[in-house]
Design a protein around this motif. Structure first.
Motif, PDB file in Angstrom:
ATOM      1  N   PRO A  14       0.813  -1.231   0.000  1.00  0.00           N
ATOM      2  CA  PRO A  14       0.000   0.000   0.000  1.00  0.00           C
ATOM      3  C   PRO A  14       0.839   1.270   0.000  1.00  0.00           C
ATOM      4  O   PRO A  14       0.358   2.329  -0.421  1.00  0.00           O
ATOM      5  N   ARG A  15       2.085   1.173   0.444  1.00  0.00           N
ATOM      6  CA  ARG A  15       2.946   2.359   0.442  1.00  0.00           C
ATOM      7  C   ARG A  15       3.283   2.810  -0.976  1.00  0.00           C
ATOM      8  O   ARG A  15       3.839   3.892  -1.183  1.00  0.00           O
ATOM      9  N   LYS A  16       2.953   1.983  -1.962  1.00  0.00           N
ATOM     10  CA  LYS A  16       3.113   2.401  -3.362  1.00  0.00           C
ATOM     11  C   LYS A  16       2.217   3.589  -3.663  1.00  0.00           C
ATOM     12  O   LYS A  16       2.496   4.378  -4.583  1.00  0.00           O
ATOM     13  N   LEU A  17       1.129   3.743  -2.901  1.00  0.00           N
ATOM     14  CA  LEU A  17       0.241   4.894  -3.078  1.00  0.00           C
ATOM     15  C   LEU A  17       0.939   6.201  -2.746  1.00  0.00           C
ATOM     16  O   LEU A  17       0.492   7.278  -3.168  1.00  0.00           O
ATOM     17  N   LEU A  18       2.008   6.130  -1.977  1.00  0.00           N
ATOM     18  CA  LEU A  18       2.813   7.321  -1.701  1.00  0.00           C
ATOM     19  C   LEU A  18       3.944   7.474  -2.707  1.00  0.00           C
ATOM     20  O   LEU A  18       4.369   8.587  -3.013  1.00  0.00           O
ATOM     21  N   ALA A 131       5.979  -1.541  -6.138  1.00  0.00           N
ATOM     22  CA  ALA A 131       7.060  -1.882  -5.216  1.00  0.00           C
ATOM     23  C   ALA A 131       6.491  -2.808  -4.136  1.00  0.00           C
ATOM     24  O   ALA A 131       5.310  -2.731  -3.784  1.00  0.00           O
ATOM     25  N   LEU A 132       7.397  -3.667  -3.594  1.00  0.00           N
ATOM     26  CA  LEU A 132       7.051  -4.526  -2.475  1.00  0.00           C
ATOM     27  C   LEU A 132       7.782  -4.033  -1.242  1.00  0.00           C
ATOM     28  O   LEU A 132       8.816  -3.352  -1.342  1.00  0.00           O
ATOM     29  N   SER A 133       7.257  -4.383  -0.089  1.00  0.00           N
ATOM     30  CA  SER A 133       7.993  -4.069   1.131  1.00  0.00           C
ATOM     31  C   SER A 133       9.324  -4.805   1.091  1.00  0.00           C
ATOM     32  O   SER A 133       9.474  -5.844   0.439  1.00  0.00           O
ATOM     33  N   ALA A 134      10.318  -4.255   1.783  1.00  0.00           N
ATOM     34  CA  ALA A 134      11.655  -4.839   1.730  1.00  0.00           C
ATOM     35  C   ALA A 134      11.637  -6.301   2.173  1.00  0.00           C
ATOM     36  O   ALA A 134      12.283  -7.157   1.555  1.00  0.00           O
TER      37      ALA A 134
END
Length: 502
Positions: A14-18, A131-134
């Motif tokens: 979801p951080r891809k939204l940023l 992107a994926l989380s690390a």
């Protein structure tokens, strides 16, 4: 029928939204500013309507990739689908996965994300998840590499066990621990100023600056003349010395800073049947090269770096982007040789002496360089005649160019050579830089023998080993025709034998 999201399918972080809106705004900032300035200068009343669209539009389009991208792993494939109007589904069999590379820009790292690129060895096409989380990216990489190994094992069962009765399956063998091949040693920084690869970037920056410098009010004939008069008050030698020291200091800063940014926390390990490289300060890279696809290595010793005992090492592989992957930063030559031998699993190809190509090859090496120098001298003579310049300058330039051409020609010949070290073909080349290319003979798929008119007269030829790895060709220049054909037959028995028969 493709299952709906949620039936084994996963979204990106979801951080891809940023991430994507910020990138979209960065790409649209110039058009938005132009549009805002244009609207503000017009008398139309649409400013309050258009302005929100220009701001909100990039945000909406930046959010679409997260809303429309899904991926999943099956027992045999990785599948990714995306798109709004044009739906796109990409699949890759697990046994065809050749590389899993991770990359994280500074913005990715701030958000704790990584970009995953899965290579299958088909041209340069890659499956990308950005992107994926690390943690998810690392887990996906490990899973893909392990499932690739499992798929290969299942596809090739042991023939000796096919007729045995059913027995309880053995527990899987534990995965071997990663083997470290090299890691960054900051004493290697001493090689950074002797690698001139970043001069291209510096020249590009100066070129871009010159585009704006022409429009500066200080850049005119009067200012230039006054500046020269001011410099003429000082000794010319002192001015040249100060400028040289300043340029050298600037180059030291640029080269060392670039080395640190690119190779920060460099680590090269062998794991899961692959070479895994990680490095980078702002943008981190994690590159994987399957060892089964590595067909050779290339060790490069540039002129200045060779003077201080440095070298660089790259692998030649099939199924990876560009085919050539630099796996070591500028480092001591003995480190490059050691890592190269570990990759090849064979000692000797990077250190054994090469077979020289003889005096005729030396003559051709000199002739090539002198021919280019003479062309420059003729051009300088034409310019001197046209602009009425003193012929002493042309004579001095001719002497310098011819001496430099002779030195480069001799250097080119000394780097020339070949050898057959077991199951590896070794080729020496390079003008100022000394390059040694090592290619597995199993990776040779054909030979090309070419002769110019001059080569036919003296019995020399250019021998090219074609391959799917690296640059797809390894050149042996100016080798005797009979020696080259015999070498090709020894490296790949039977492939050229019919050409040896009378």
């Amino acid at each position: 029928m493709i299952p709906a999201p949620g039936d084994g399918w996963s979204r990106l972080s979801p951080r891809k939204l940023l991430l994507d809106p910020v990138k979209a705004i960065g790409q649209a900032v110039v058009p938005v500013v132009v549009a805002v300035v244009g609207i503000s200068q017009s008398d139309s009343g649409f400013g309050w309507v258009v302005f929100p669209v220009l701001v909100i539009g990039p945000l909406v389009f930046g959010a679409l990739p997260w809303l429309t991208t899904h991926y999943r792993l099956t027992d045999t494939q990785i599948q990714v689908r995306s798109g709004v109007l044009n739906k796109n589904t990409s699949t890759a069999p697990l046994d065809r996965v050749r590389s899993v590379d991770l990359e994280a820009s500074l913005l990715h790292r701030v958000l704790g994300l990584q970009k995953v690129q899965v290579g299958t060895g088909v041209d340069d096409d890659r499956i990308t998840l950005d992107a994926l989380s690390a943690a998810d990216a690392q887990a996906l990489r490990t899973t893909l590499l392990r499932r690739r190994e499992a798929a290969v094992v299942v596809a090739a069962p042991d023939a000796s066990t096919e007729d045995l009765p059913d027995v309880a399956p053995r527990p899987p063998a534990p995965a071997p621990l990663p083997v470290e091949l090299a890691r960054i040693d900051w004493s290697w920084l001493r090689f950074a100023p002797f690698s001139l690869s970043r001069l291209v970037l510096l020249a590009g920056a100066l070129g871009a600056l010159s585009q704006f410098g022409d429009n500066l009010p200080i850049w005119n004939e009067e200012t230039a003349r006054s500046t020269w008069d001011w410099l003429a008050q000082f000794a010319l030698v002192a001015v040249v010395l100060v400028l040289s020291v300043a340029g050298l200091a600037a180059w030291l800063v640029v080269s060392v800073a670039g080395y640190v940014v690119q190779w920060w926390r460099f680590l090269l390990v062998r794991e899961h049947g692959s070479l895994h490289l990680t490095s980078g300060l702002f943008t981190t890279r994690s590159i994987t090269v399957e060892e089964a696809k590595v067909r050779g290595v290339r060790m490069t010793e540039p002129l200045l770096m060779r003077a201080v005992g440095g070298a660089e090492l790259s692998t030649l592989a099939t199924g990876v982007e560009n085919g050539v992957t630099q796996v070591l930063p500028p480092c001591p030559r003995e480190v490059a040789v050691g890592v190269g031998q570990a990759v090849l699993e064979h000692r000797g190809p990077l250190t054994d002496p090469l077979v020289a190509h003889g005096p005729l090859a030396r003559r051709r090496a000199w002739f090539r360089e002198l021919r280019e120098a003479l062309a420059l001298v003729v051009a300088a003579a034409g310019a001197a005649w046209w602009f009425d310049i003193s012929w002493w300058w042309v004579a001095a330039l001719a002497v310098v160019l011819l001496l430099a051409a002779a030195a480069v020609g001799e250097s080119s010949y000394r780097h020339l050579g070949h050898a057959l070290a077991g199951d590896h073909l070794v080729a020496g080349s390079g003008q100022l830089a000394r390059i040694r290319t090592v290619l597995e003979t199993d990776g040779i798929i054909g030979w090309v023998v070419s002769q110019s008119w001059w080569q036919r007269r003296i019995g020399l030829a250019d021998l090219v080993a074609t391959t799917a790895a690296g640059d797809e060709r390894v050149l042996l220049r100016d080798v005797r025709l009979d020696v080259g054909v015999a070498l090709a037959d020894a490296a790949t028995p039977g492939l050229v034998r019919e050409f040896l028969e009378p």
